[in-house]
Design an enzyme around this catalytic site. Structure first.
Site, PDB file in Angstrom:
ATOM      1  N   SER A 121      -3.226  -1.239   1.586  1.00 52.09           N
ATOM      2  CA  SER A 121      -4.359  -1.649   0.750  1.00 52.09           C
ATOM      3  C   SER A 121      -5.632  -0.856   1.022  1.00 52.09           C
ATOM      4  O   SER A 121      -6.620  -1.012   0.308  1.00 52.09           O
ATOM      5  CB  SER A 121      -4.659  -3.136   0.972  1.00 52.09           C
ATOM      6  OG  SER A 121      -3.482  -3.895   0.910  1.00 52.09           O
ATOM      7  N   ILE A 126      -7.820  -1.173   3.337  1.00 45.87           N
ATOM      8  CA  ILE A 126      -8.978  -1.979   3.759  1.00 45.87           C
ATOM      9  C   ILE A 126      -9.249  -1.762   5.248  1.00 45.87           C
ATOM     10  O   ILE A 126      -8.324  -1.803   6.072  1.00 45.87           O
ATOM     11  CB  ILE A 126      -8.729  -3.490   3.526  1.00 45.87           C
ATOM     12  CG1 ILE A 126      -8.385  -3.746   2.055  1.00 45.87           C
ATOM     13  CG2 ILE A 126      -9.950  -4.314   3.946  1.00 45.87           C
ATOM     14  CD1 ILE A 126      -7.863  -5.148   1.795  1.00 45.87           C
ATOM     15  N   CYS A 186      -1.400   7.868 -17.270  1.00 51.21           N
ATOM     16  CA  CYS A 186      -0.223   8.535 -17.882  1.00 51.21           C
ATOM     17  C   CYS A 186       0.835   8.889 -16.839  1.00 51.21           C
ATOM     18  O   CYS A 186       1.877   9.428 -17.166  1.00 51.21           O
ATOM     19  CB  CYS A 186      -0.648   9.750 -18.706  1.00 51.21           C
ATOM     20  SG  CYS A 186      -0.697  11.304 -17.797  1.00 51.21           S
ATOM     21  N   HIS A 232     -10.530  -3.741   7.734  1.00 52.32           N
ATOM     22  CA  HIS A 232     -10.839  -5.167   7.881  1.00 52.32           C
ATOM     23  C   HIS A 232     -11.957  -5.375   8.897  1.00 52.32           C
ATOM     24  O   HIS A 232     -12.065  -4.638   9.881  1.00 52.32           O
ATOM     25  CB  HIS A 232      -9.587  -5.919   8.352  1.00 52.32           C
ATOM     26  CG  HIS A 232      -8.461  -5.896   7.360  1.00 52.32           C
ATOM     27  ND1 HIS A 232      -8.480  -6.614   6.182  1.00 52.32           N
ATOM     28  CD2 HIS A 232      -7.274  -5.235   7.357  1.00 52.32           C
ATOM     29  CE1 HIS A 232      -7.359  -6.402   5.512  1.00 52.32           C
ATOM     30  NE2 HIS A 232      -6.605  -5.564   6.200  1.00 52.32           N
ATOM     31  N   ARG A 267       5.608  -3.369   6.158  1.00 57.36           N
ATOM     32  CA  ARG A 267       4.884  -3.490   7.437  1.00 57.36           C
ATOM     33  C   ARG A 267       5.914  -3.450   8.569  1.00 57.36           C
ATOM     34  O   ARG A 267       6.900  -4.197   8.516  1.00 57.36           O
ATOM     35  CB  ARG A 267       4.122  -4.812   7.493  1.00 57.36           C
ATOM     36  CG  ARG A 267       3.161  -5.057   6.327  1.00 57.36           C
ATOM     37  CD  ARG A 267       2.735  -6.513   6.331  1.00 57.36           C
ATOM     38  NE  ARG A 267       1.864  -6.895   5.227  1.00 57.36           N
ATOM     39  CZ  ARG A 267       2.286  -7.313   4.034  1.00 57.36           C
ATOM     40  NH1 ARG A 267       3.578  -7.364   3.748  1.00 57.36           N
ATOM     41  NH2 ARG A 267       1.434  -7.684   3.099  1.00 57.36           N
TER      42      ARG A 267
HETATM   43  C1  LIG Z   1       1.498  -3.445   1.835  1.00 59.95           C
HETATM   44  C2  LIG Z   1       0.705  -3.101   3.054  1.00 59.95           C
HETATM   45  C3  LIG Z   1      -0.677  -3.236   3.047  1.00 59.95           C
HETATM   46  C4  LIG Z   1      -1.420  -2.931   4.184  1.00 59.95           C
HETATM   47  N1  LIG Z   1      -2.774  -2.977   4.125  1.00 59.95           N
HETATM   48  C5  LIG Z   1      -3.512  -2.658   5.211  1.00 59.95           C
HETATM   49  C6  LIG Z   1      -4.922  -2.671   5.134  1.00 59.95           C
HETATM   50  O1  LIG Z   1      -5.507  -2.883   4.085  1.00 59.95           O
HETATM   51  N2  LIG Z   1      -5.621  -2.426   6.265  1.00 59.95           N
HETATM   52  C7  LIG Z   1      -5.015  -2.173   7.455  1.00 59.95           C
HETATM   53  O2  LIG Z   1      -5.711  -2.017   8.455  1.00 59.95           O
HETATM   54  N3  LIG Z   1      -3.663  -2.083   7.535  1.00 59.95           N
HETATM   55  C8  LIG Z   1      -2.903  -2.296   6.441  1.00 59.95           C
HETATM   56  N4  LIG Z   1      -1.540  -2.213   6.491  1.00 59.95           N
HETATM   57  C9  LIG Z   1      -0.914  -1.775   7.726  1.00 59.95           C
HETATM   58  C10 LIG Z   1      -0.966  -0.251   7.878  1.00 59.95           C
HETATM   59  O3  LIG Z   1      -0.588   0.386   6.688  1.00 59.95           O
HETATM   60  C11 LIG Z   1      -0.030   0.169   9.006  1.00 59.95           C
HETATM   61  O4  LIG Z   1      -0.310  -0.589  10.141  1.00 59.95           O
HETATM   62  C12 LIG Z   1      -0.187   1.653   9.360  1.00 59.95           C
HETATM   63  O5  LIG Z   1      -0.122   2.458   8.223  1.00 59.95           O
HETATM   64  C13 LIG Z   1       0.904   2.052  10.336  1.00 59.95           C
HETATM   65  O6  LIG Z   1       0.750   3.416  10.592  1.00 59.95           O
HETATM   66  P1  LIG Z   1       1.748   4.161  11.572  1.00 59.95           P
HETATM   67  O7  LIG Z   1       1.228   5.526  11.737  1.00 59.95           O
HETATM   68  O8  LIG Z   1       1.942   3.332  12.784  1.00 59.95           O
HETATM   69  O9  LIG Z   1       3.136   4.156  10.801  1.00 59.95           O
HETATM   70  P2  LIG Z   1       3.625   5.181   9.679  1.00 59.95           P
HETATM   71  O10 LIG Z   1       2.557   5.508   8.729  1.00 59.95           O
HETATM   72  O11 LIG Z   1       4.882   4.653   9.120  1.00 59.95           O
HETATM   73  O12 LIG Z   1       3.924   6.484  10.503  1.00 59.95           O
HETATM   74  C14 LIG Z   1       5.101   6.619  11.272  1.00 59.95           C
HETATM   75  C15 LIG Z   1       5.686   7.979  10.965  1.00 59.95           C
HETATM   76  O13 LIG Z   1       6.775   8.222  11.840  1.00 59.95           O
HETATM   77  C16 LIG Z   1       7.726   8.999  11.138  1.00 59.95           C
HETATM   78  N5  LIG Z   1       9.007   8.881  11.850  1.00 59.95           N
HETATM   79  C17 LIG Z   1       9.805   7.797  11.939  1.00 59.95           C
HETATM   80  N6  LIG Z   1      10.903   8.088  12.667  1.00 59.95           N
HETATM   81  C18 LIG Z   1      10.775   9.391  13.058  1.00 59.95           C
HETATM   82  C19 LIG Z   1      11.594  10.272  13.810  1.00 59.95           C
HETATM   83  N7  LIG Z   1      12.766   9.883  14.329  1.00 59.95           N
HETATM   84  N8  LIG Z   1      11.180  11.549  13.993  1.00 59.95           N
HETATM   85  C20 LIG Z   1       9.983  11.981  13.464  1.00 59.95           C
HETATM   86  N9  LIG Z   1       9.194  11.183  12.724  1.00 59.95           N
HETATM   87  C21 LIG Z   1       9.572   9.896  12.534  1.00 59.95           C
HETATM   88  C22 LIG Z   1       7.723   8.370   9.763  1.00 59.95           C
HETATM   89  O14 LIG Z   1       8.245   9.239   8.785  1.00 59.95           O
HETATM   90  C23 LIG Z   1       6.247   8.052   9.548  1.00 59.95           C
HETATM   91  O15 LIG Z   1       5.570   9.056   8.835  1.00 59.95           O
HETATM   92  C24 LIG Z   1      -0.760  -2.502   5.367  1.00 59.95           C
HETATM   93  C25 LIG Z   1       0.624  -2.343   5.358  1.00 59.95           C
HETATM   94  C26 LIG Z   1       1.351  -2.618   4.215  1.00 59.95           C
HETATM   95  C27 LIG Z   1       2.815  -2.395   4.207  1.00 59.95           C
END
Ligand SMILES: Cc1cc2nc3c(=O)[nH]c(=O)nc-3n(C[C@H](O)[C@H](O)[C@H](O)COP(=O)(O)OP(=O)(O)OC[C@H]3O[C@@H](n4cnc5c(N)ncnc54)[C@H](O)[C@@H]3O)c2cc1C
Length: 482
Positions: free
Chosen positions: A47, A49, A441, A51, A317
């Protein structure tokens, strides 16, 4: 075999924030990302945001890191030229029971350090949020809630980290990790990826939905990631002024509820749902999800209509219990899990990065600051976000700013070429960086032209241009003019 001090698995907002933070120090750092581009995991579908920190369990890591992350995000956005807008939020109450619940949330949040909270009455709401249902009897106003473009934030962090010598290995899936005997008490790992093998002294597991699998590769179990799906629906830009704040209902046991969100790009968004699923790749949306979202948001904003919706998506998530898991794993010295980063993971990312830095230091990594750390990044130009006169000046300087490729979102050929120069290699990568193809579009007007620019700039045939990496090619075979 190339050796790094720190290997980060995952190029989402968590991995990107850790990489940028560590790039201040004299370290050899690598990020391994399995997808063709960065921010293609959970960080692309949320989203957006930032927060304020009002809806987290007191005493949890999430609660602490969210409040700190919100504070840090302002400085980081300024340094990196990311549009952070402090729009404020309202948690809206419709009954006396909900109003009392808001008072409880206010007290708990103040204890956590959330600044500026205040209860507002129906007269205030009518003035500041005129489309809100007149059934609302009160709201908790949090002025520090903000919005950003989540993917542009990740790209900015990574661009800056790369400028500070972090190496990015894209399309490099980590397949196996072996813990080697420590030399002089310094841990060592061998990392096998789909694009070669590497050594690293420390490994940071920021693999989002796959963090449980990456952890097991290093011999560390103890948690499983359950994907919790959130379906979101984007409204037409003509409804840009539908709300002035982010609107939340009272939180549920597992989520912040279904929201009306002001986004950094102007289109309001409604959602997300919160339902556990079993498939980590299930990004489908459903009629039930749409019904659930509409039913809930109409209680807050009755004028929202289904035909305002121009696009939908879902995100998953990465849930591992109720809290984030951020810890050094004693059974695999040098291995740090940053797992279960569900919401508010986007907000918390800068604070998570500082916590990881401290864990590394506590576990023997020497952190010596670089003499030159380039903390600023040159901001790119987006016609959609600048005044008309400035656009005119840009066009005078470079006519390709006037060559509009995406008419819905006003994106020029120059912006698309810049996005490719900054690392976009796929159609989605261009969309996330520039918004081209993100309008009403859905790219039916501009996709062919963008593909042509991408093919020309990368010197690839059209058959190799993909939506989001191998397997998502658009054109099967190129045909001549005959
Ligand atoms: C619908 C939704 C709404 C949300 N809204 C908010 C919000 O408004 N505000 C907020 O603070 N948070 C929000 N969140 C939470 C937030 O999006 C996540 O907490 C955050 O994006 C997590 O980031 P990350 O880098 O930990 O994970 P990711 O972005 O998933 O990054 C992990 C990366 O690891 C890679 N990976 C996985 N396995 C391997 C491997 N074996 N080798 C190499 N690479 C690998 C993946 O491809 C991925 O790119 C929301 C989540 C969802 C689903």
């Amino acid at each position: 075999m190339k050796e790094y001090d720190v290997a980060i698995v995952g190029g989402g907002v968590t991995g990107a924030s850790v990489a940028r933070e560590l790039s201040r120090y004299r370290l050899r750092i690598a990020v391994f990302e399995k997808e063709e581009e960065l921010a293609f995991g959970v960080s692309k579908s949320n989203s957006g945001i930032i927060h304020s920190g009002t809806q987290n369990q007191p005493g949890s890591l999430k609660a602490k890191l969210c409040v700190r992350g919100n504070l840090l995000m302002r400085r980081i956005s300024r340094e990196l030229g990311v549009d952070f807008k402090e729009v404020g939020s309202l948690i809206v109450a419709f009954t006396e029971e909900e109003r009392l619940e808001l008072l409880k949330i206010k007290k708990e949040s103040e204890a956590l350090g959330v600044p500026g909270l205040r209860m507002v009455d129906p007269a205030w709401l009518k003035k500041h949020e005129p489309n809100l249902s007149d059934k609302a009897i009160a709201a908790l106003y949090a002025p520090t809630t903000g919005i950003v473009s989540p993917y542009r934030l990740v790209y900015a962090l990574c661009e800056n980290a790369a400028g500070n010598e972090v190496e990015f290995h894209l399309g490099s899936k980590v397949k196996k990790i072996i813990s080697l005997p420590a030399a002089e008490n310094i841990p060592r790992f061998k990392i096998f990826t789909s694009k070669g093998d590497f050594r690293a002294r420390y490994v940071i597991n920021a693999a989002g939905l796959y963090a449980d699998e990456v952890s097991k590769m290093a011999g560390v179990g103890g948690f499983e990631i359950t994907p919790r799906k959130g379906e979101e629906f984007l409204l037409d830009k003509k409804r840009e002024h539908l709300v002035n704040h982010v609107l939340y209902p009272l939180p549920t046991k597992i989520s912040k509820g279904i929201l009306v969100i002001k986004t950094s790009d102007g289109n309001p968004m409604i959602g997300p749902t919160a339902h556990d699923v079993s498939d980590k790749e299930d990004l489908s949306t459903s009629d039930e999800g749409l019904r659930e979202v509409l039913e809930n948001v109409k209680k807050m904003i009755p004028t929202i209509r289904e035909d305002d919706i121009i696009a939908y998506f879902s995100g998953l998530r990465p849930v591992a219990g109720h809290d984030f898991i951020i810890r050094h794993e004693a059974v695999a010295p040098g291995f740090i899990n940053v797992a279960g980063i569900q919401s508010p993971g986007l907000t918390s990312a800068p604070a998570v990065a500082l916590m990881v830095r401290d864990i590394l230091k506590d576990n023997g990594l020497s952190l010596r600051k670089k003499i030159f750390f380039h903390k600023y990044r040159r901001k790119e130009n987006h016609l959609f976000s600048i005044p008309f006169e400035k656009a005119g000046k840009l066009i005078k300087k470079d006519a390709s700013y006037g060559d509009i490729v995406c008419r819905c979102e006003m994106v020029s050929a120059k912006e698309i070429r810049d996005a490719i120069d900054r690392g976009a290699t796929t159609l989605d990568g261009i969309k996330f960086r520039t918004r081209a193809q993100a309008g009403r579009c859905h790219g039916s007007f501009c996709t062919a032209r963008i593909m042509k620019i991408l093919a020309e700039k990368t010197d690839k045939p059209l058959t190799e241009i993909t939506k989001r990496g191998k397997g998502s090619e658009i054109v099967k075979e190129e045909r001549g003019n005959d």
